[in-house]
Design a protein around this motif. Structure first.
Motif, PDB file in Angstrom:
ATOM      1  N   GLY A 123       0.828  -1.203   0.000  1.00  0.00           N
ATOM      2  CA  GLY A 123       0.000   0.000   0.000  1.00  0.00           C
ATOM      3  C   GLY A 123       0.859   1.247   0.000  1.00  0.00           C
ATOM      4  O   GLY A 123       2.079   1.191  -0.165  1.00  0.00           O
ATOM      5  N   PRO A 124       0.239   2.406   0.182  1.00  0.00           N
ATOM      6  CA  PRO A 124       0.997   3.658   0.193  1.00  0.00           C
ATOM      7  C   PRO A 124       1.985   3.705   1.351  1.00  0.00           C
ATOM      8  O   PRO A 124       1.726   3.200   2.446  1.00  0.00           O
ATOM      9  N   VAL A 125       3.114   4.309   1.105  1.00  0.00           N
ATOM     10  CA  VAL A 125       4.142   4.473   2.131  1.00  0.00           C
ATOM     11  C   VAL A 125       3.787   5.686   2.978  1.00  0.00           C
ATOM     12  O   VAL A 125       3.646   6.801   2.470  1.00  0.00           O
ATOM     13  N   ALA A 126       3.612   5.477   4.270  1.00  0.00           N
ATOM     14  CA  ALA A 126       3.254   6.584   5.164  1.00  0.00           C
ATOM     15  C   ALA A 126       4.430   7.544   5.296  1.00  0.00           C
ATOM     16  O   ALA A 126       5.581   7.121   5.402  1.00  0.00           O
ATOM     17  N   PRO A 127       4.187   8.841   5.266  1.00  0.00           N
ATOM     18  CA  PRO A 127       5.292   9.803   5.406  1.00  0.00           C
ATOM     19  C   PRO A 127       5.903   9.756   6.794  1.00  0.00           C
ATOM     20  O   PRO A 127       5.218   9.507   7.787  1.00  0.00           O
ATOM     21  N   LYS A 128       7.197  10.004   6.841  1.00  0.00           N
ATOM     22  CA  LYS A 128       7.937   9.998   8.100  1.00  0.00           C
ATOM     23  C   LYS A 128       8.223  11.436   8.518  1.00  0.00           C
ATOM     24  O   LYS A 128       8.692  12.248   7.723  1.00  0.00           O
ATOM     25  N   HIS A 129       7.934  11.750   9.781  1.00  0.00           N
ATOM     26  CA  HIS A 129       8.197  13.081  10.331  1.00  0.00           C
ATOM     27  C   HIS A 129       9.335  12.994  11.336  1.00  0.00           C
ATOM     28  O   HIS A 129       9.491  11.987  12.035  1.00  0.00           O
ATOM     29  N   ILE A 130      10.114  14.051  11.418  1.00  0.00           N
ATOM     30  CA  ILE A 130      11.151  14.145  12.430  1.00  0.00           C
ATOM     31  C   ILE A 130      10.819  15.309  13.353  1.00  0.00           C
ATOM     32  O   ILE A 130      10.171  16.276  12.938  1.00  0.00           O
ATOM     33  N   PRO A 131      11.222  15.237  14.601  1.00  0.00           N
ATOM     34  CA  PRO A 131      10.890  16.329  15.539  1.00  0.00           C
ATOM     35  C   PRO A 131      11.526  17.646  15.102  1.00  0.00           C
ATOM     36  O   PRO A 131      12.689  17.690  14.697  1.00  0.00           O
ATOM     37  N   PHE A 132      10.744  18.706  15.183  1.00  0.00           N
ATOM     38  CA  PHE A 132      11.250  20.027  14.838  1.00  0.00           C
ATOM     39  C   PHE A 132      11.863  20.665  16.078  1.00  0.00           C
ATOM     40  O   PHE A 132      11.243  20.679  17.142  1.00  0.00           O
ATOM     41  N   PRO A 133      13.076  21.184  15.992  1.00  0.00           N
ATOM     42  CA  PRO A 133      13.727  21.739  17.194  1.00  0.00           C
ATOM     43  C   PRO A 133      13.017  22.982  17.699  1.00  0.00           C
ATOM     44  O   PRO A 133      12.328  23.680  16.949  1.00  0.00           O
TER      45      PRO A 133
END
Length: 516
Positions: A123-133
């Motif tokens: 299925g679709p690849v879920a987007p990955k988020h990184i913590p914003f400083p």
């Protein structure tokens, strides 16, 4: 001694702000690198490292080094219920026996010759988020105090452009730099009341928070807002009464013209008139429901539009009352430089616009719409689709993978993002994704505009201008340098963070989803 001669004064004033600006940019870049190094390093690397404490003398656990073929699962020593039988066992480095679970042949396999080994997702690849400083921002009280001082100084500089005197001449009839008797005190009181309205409310709420408990603040805030609104409107009505007695009705229309614009933009709500932003910052919810993603995007889009309205209105009102209204109420027999007055108005508006933009559309705020834009995705009209292409009817209840072709209305669209939940026929969704898929570009555009403003002001310092214009540009430059520092800091942090995030997306992009 004439103050209009081309002396060494502009050069001294130029080099001092230039050195301060360069040092500010270098310190901001160093701070941004120190803030993002930890975040980007931990975000890019997804491997788990086994750290051995040198104080504790204990051996590391053995690590299996068995190479697994493509498409098979990782080795495990637990035979769960419902799994396939274990046909063979292998020895690891520690002498223990580990089992390798076999799996039935997959229906989606690749040829073994001539093609790279690529894993296919279901299925679709879920987007990955990184913590914003964390980026420190000016508090409401500090921001309103600095904006009030900037606007008040700009008002004084415009009055200086209008009512200046030749006080340095030996036979001058006055020893003051301005003809203060020509300035209407009621007009000045009207302008000061307009530009200090938000500062009064911010100071009142800051004092009340010290003496009152937090559970009473919602009710006290409403009461304080109504009290400050009545006080400001009463002071404006008192000043307007005396102004009407001395000026024609056409100038009164100039004085009240922004009120018409306010009601067209915000209606009869009083909060935008007294507060810059009284709502809680928006939050992002990672969801795999397409309808919920579109609802979140619509809410963020409306919030962004309201913020832009506040930026434009407050910057125009500040420049209008501080620089344009003094020119409108100048005496008919007064001669002044129209070009210098117009230049002052433009510089004040640009400075206020940059200040409000850096406060309301900061890098921290842009990260929330950015995460929603990754979940939203984007469609592109597909004109290369032939009769043999597999095209599905677009359904708003599902998330589409990259490369999927859908039929919406009478047009065919292809998905450009790893996960797409947008409406193919919605221009608002496409525009939202374009603006916030990489907010560092938006911040870079704002930074370029601020740099252009400062470069233009510095270039005017070298031209043969009069002394009052020289003083106006120098004073306005200092607040523009502070805004430039905030924009450079936000851009550098956002650029480093989203660069690391793109590396993660590219790494996950090796898992190609199956087109639906």
């Amino acid at each position: 001694m004439s103050c209009t001669e081309n002396e060494s004064g502009p050069f001294v004033v130029f080099f001092l702000p230039a050195v301060v600006g360069c040092l500010t940019i270098l310190l901001a870049r160093r701070w941004a690198n120190s803030q993002v190094n930890n975040t980007s390093s931990t975000a890019v690397s997804r491997r788990r490292k086994i750290i051995k404490d040198p104080l504790i003398k204990r051996p590391l656990p053995p690590i299996a080094c068995k190479m697994m073929p493509p498409g098979s699962k990782k080795a495990t020593g637990v035979n769960k219920k419902g799994t396939f039988p274990v046909p063979e066992e292998d020895m690891n480095g520690g002498g223990k026996r580990i089992g390798r679970i076999s799996r039935p042949p997959s229906t989606t396999t690749l040829p073994a010759v001539g093609l790279p080994e690529i894993k296919l997702a279901d299925g679709p690849v879920a987007p990955k988020h990184i913590p914003f400083p964390y980026i420190p921002q000016d508090g409401t009280l500090l921001f309103e105090a600095m904006t009030f001082v900037f606007t008040l100084v700009a008002t004084g500089l415009q009055f200086l452009n209008l009512y200046r005197t030749a006080w340095w001449l030996p036979h001058s009839y006055t020893n003051q730099a301005m003809n203060f008797y020509l300035i209407d005190p009621h007009l000045v009181a009207f302008i000061v009341t307009i530009i200090c309205r938000k500062l009064l409310l911010s100071m009142s709420l800051a004092v009340l928070r010290i003496f009152l408990v937090p559970k009473l603040m919602p009710h006290i805030t409403i009461a304080t807002r109504m009290f400050i609104l009545g006080l400001v409107l009463g002071a404006l009505a008192w000043c307007t009464y005396f102004i009407v007695l001395k000026y024609p009705i056409m100038k009164i229309f100039y004085l009240c013209y922004p009120a018409v614009i306010y009601f067209l933009l915000f209606g009869f709500h009083s909060s935008p008139f007294l507060e810059l932003n009284n709502s809680d910052p928006p939050l992002h919810c990672c969801s795999h429901d397409a309808a919920q993603v579109r609802a979140e995007v619509d809410a963020l889009r409306q919030d962004f539009n309201v913020r832009m309205k506040k930026i434009i209105f407050n910057s125009v009102v500040g420049a209008y009352y501080s620089s344009f209204i003094p020119c409108c109420f100048a005496q008919s027999y007064l001669y002044y430089d129209v070009y210098a007055a117009s230049q002052q108005t433009a510089f004040v508006w640009a400075g206020l616009f940059a200040r409000y933009t850096s406060q309301l559309v900061s890098a921290t705020y842009c990260d929330v719409p950015h995460r929603a834009a990754l979940h939203l995705g984007r469609w592109r009209p597909d004109n290369t689709c032939t009769e043999g292409c597999e095209v599905s009817e677009w359904c708003g209840a599902r998330v589409w993978a990259r490369g999927a072709r859908v039929l919406a209305g009478s047009r065919t669209f292809v998905a450009l993002s790893p996960a797409v939940a947008a409406d193919p026929n919605s221009v608002a969704h496409s525009r939202f994704h374009t603006v916030f898929v990489n907010p560092s570009l938006l911040l870079c555009g704002m930074l370029c505009l601020q740099l252009s403003l400062i470069v233009l002001q510095l270039c005017l310092l070298f031209s043969s201008i009069q002394w009052h214009n020289f003083i106006s540009i120098v004073i306005l430059l200092f607040i523009n340098y502070y805004t430039l520092f905030k924009m450079v800091r936000d851009y550098l942090v956002a650029w480093k963070v989203y660069k690391a995030e793109n590396m993660i997306q590219d790494k996950n992009g090796s898992v190609h989803p199956v087109s639906n």
